[in-house]
Design a protein around this motif. Structure first.
Motif, PDB file in Angstrom:
ATOM      1  N   ASP A  56       2.424   8.789   2.235  1.00  0.00           N
ATOM      2  CA  ASP A  56       1.830   9.924   2.955  1.00  0.00           C
ATOM      3  C   ASP A  56       2.366  10.004   4.387  1.00  0.00           C
ATOM      4  O   ASP A  56       2.688  11.087   4.873  1.00  0.00           O
ATOM      5  N   LEU A  82      -1.904  -2.858   7.436  1.00  0.00           N
ATOM      6  CA  LEU A  82      -1.013  -1.728   7.168  1.00  0.00           C
ATOM      7  C   LEU A  82      -1.792  -0.419   7.076  1.00  0.00           C
ATOM      8  O   LEU A  82      -1.373   0.599   7.625  1.00  0.00           O
ATOM      9  N   ASN A  83      -2.918  -0.458   6.375  1.00  0.00           N
ATOM     10  CA  ASN A  83      -3.744   0.754   6.247  1.00  0.00           C
ATOM     11  C   ASN A  83      -4.280   1.214   7.596  1.00  0.00           C
ATOM     12  O   ASN A  83      -4.312   2.410   7.887  1.00  0.00           O
ATOM     13  N   GLU A  84      -4.721   0.257   8.427  1.00  0.00           N
ATOM     14  CA  GLU A  84      -5.250   0.601   9.742  1.00  0.00           C
ATOM     15  C   GLU A  84      -4.172   1.241  10.622  1.00  0.00           C
ATOM     16  O   GLU A  84      -4.398   2.278  11.246  1.00  0.00           O
ATOM     17  N   THR A  87      -1.464   2.711   9.631  1.00  0.00           N
ATOM     18  CA  THR A  87      -1.080   3.991   9.034  1.00  0.00           C
ATOM     19  C   THR A  87      -2.111   5.068   9.345  1.00  0.00           C
ATOM     20  O   THR A  87      -1.760   6.198   9.698  1.00  0.00           O
ATOM     21  N   ALA A  88      -3.392   4.732   9.260  1.00  0.00           N
ATOM     22  CA  ALA A  88      -4.458   5.691   9.573  1.00  0.00           C
ATOM     23  C   ALA A  88      -4.379   6.127  11.039  1.00  0.00           C
ATOM     24  O   ALA A  88      -4.525   7.315  11.352  1.00  0.00           O
ATOM     25  N   GLN A 115       0.728   4.343  -1.354  1.00  0.00           N
ATOM     26  CA  GLN A 115       0.278   5.717  -1.142  1.00  0.00           C
ATOM     27  C   GLN A 115       0.141   6.076   0.338  1.00  0.00           C
ATOM     28  O   GLN A 115       0.683   7.091   0.775  1.00  0.00           O
ATOM     29  N   PRO A 116      -0.558   5.264   1.145  1.00  0.00           N
ATOM     30  CA  PRO A 116      -0.652   5.609   2.572  1.00  0.00           C
ATOM     31  C   PRO A 116       0.718   5.638   3.254  1.00  0.00           C
ATOM     32  O   PRO A 116       0.987   6.500   4.095  1.00  0.00           O
ATOM     33  N   ALA A 118      -2.864  -5.784   3.674  1.00  0.00           N
ATOM     34  CA  ALA A 118      -3.078  -4.377   3.299  1.00  0.00           C
ATOM     35  C   ALA A 118      -3.984  -3.708   4.324  1.00  0.00           C
ATOM     36  O   ALA A 118      -3.755  -2.555   4.709  1.00  0.00           O
ATOM     37  N   GLU A 119      -4.976  -4.424   4.808  1.00  0.00           N
ATOM     38  CA  GLU A 119      -5.892  -3.876   5.805  1.00  0.00           C
ATOM     39  C   GLU A 119      -5.145  -3.505   7.096  1.00  0.00           C
ATOM     40  O   GLU A 119      -5.346  -2.426   7.641  1.00  0.00           O
ATOM     41  N   VAL A 155       0.856  -1.189   0.000  1.00  0.00           N
ATOM     42  CA  VAL A 155       0.000   0.000   0.000  1.00  0.00           C
ATOM     43  C   VAL A 155       0.892   1.237   0.000  1.00  0.00           C
ATOM     44  O   VAL A 155       1.071   1.899   1.014  1.00  0.00           O
TER      45      VAL A 155
END
Length: 124
Positions: free
Chosen positions: A8, A77-79, A81-82, A4-5, A74-75, A2
């Protein structure tokens, strides 16, 4: 990956090793967190000197990609990162508040100092 996140996050912390390690640490299993410090993160995951203060974006992305295992979805990592981004946002908001209070008080302090200087001139 992932990208982009993660890009960022990296941009937001300006590549700061401590903050990137904090994000990474949040995803480590509880039983290894106290054993896997920032220096190990730098050396083993990022392949940069252990005392590095900054990690370049390409090194960060490839280090994460090369060290993912089957639990790193991905979930997940996204969590993580958020959460890190939200924490950084609230951190920056709380840092800005004292500056605003200080700037409101600054004119009054300057005015008082000027009045004292003027009074001193009047008596001289």
């Amino acid at each position: 990956l992932v990208k982009q996140p993660l890009s960022d996050l990296h941009r937001k912390v300006k590549g700061d090793t401590g903050k990137l390690y904090g994000w990474f640490e949040s995803m480590l299993p509880e039983e290894v967190r106290d054993k896997f410090n920032k220096e190990l993160f730098c050396a083993m995951v990022m392949h940069v000197p252990p005392k590095s203060s900054k990690i370049p974006l390409d090194v960060f992305l490839s280090g994460i990609e090369n060290n993912m295992d089957e639990t790193d979805t991905a979930e997940k990592l996204n969590e993580a990162t958020a959460k890190a981004m939200a924490a950084l946002d609230s951190e920056s908001e709380s840092e800005e508040a004292p500056a605003a209070v200080q700037s409101e008080e600054a004119p009054a302090a300057a005015e008082k100092e000027l009045a004292g200087a003027m009074a001193a001139l009047d008596t001289a």
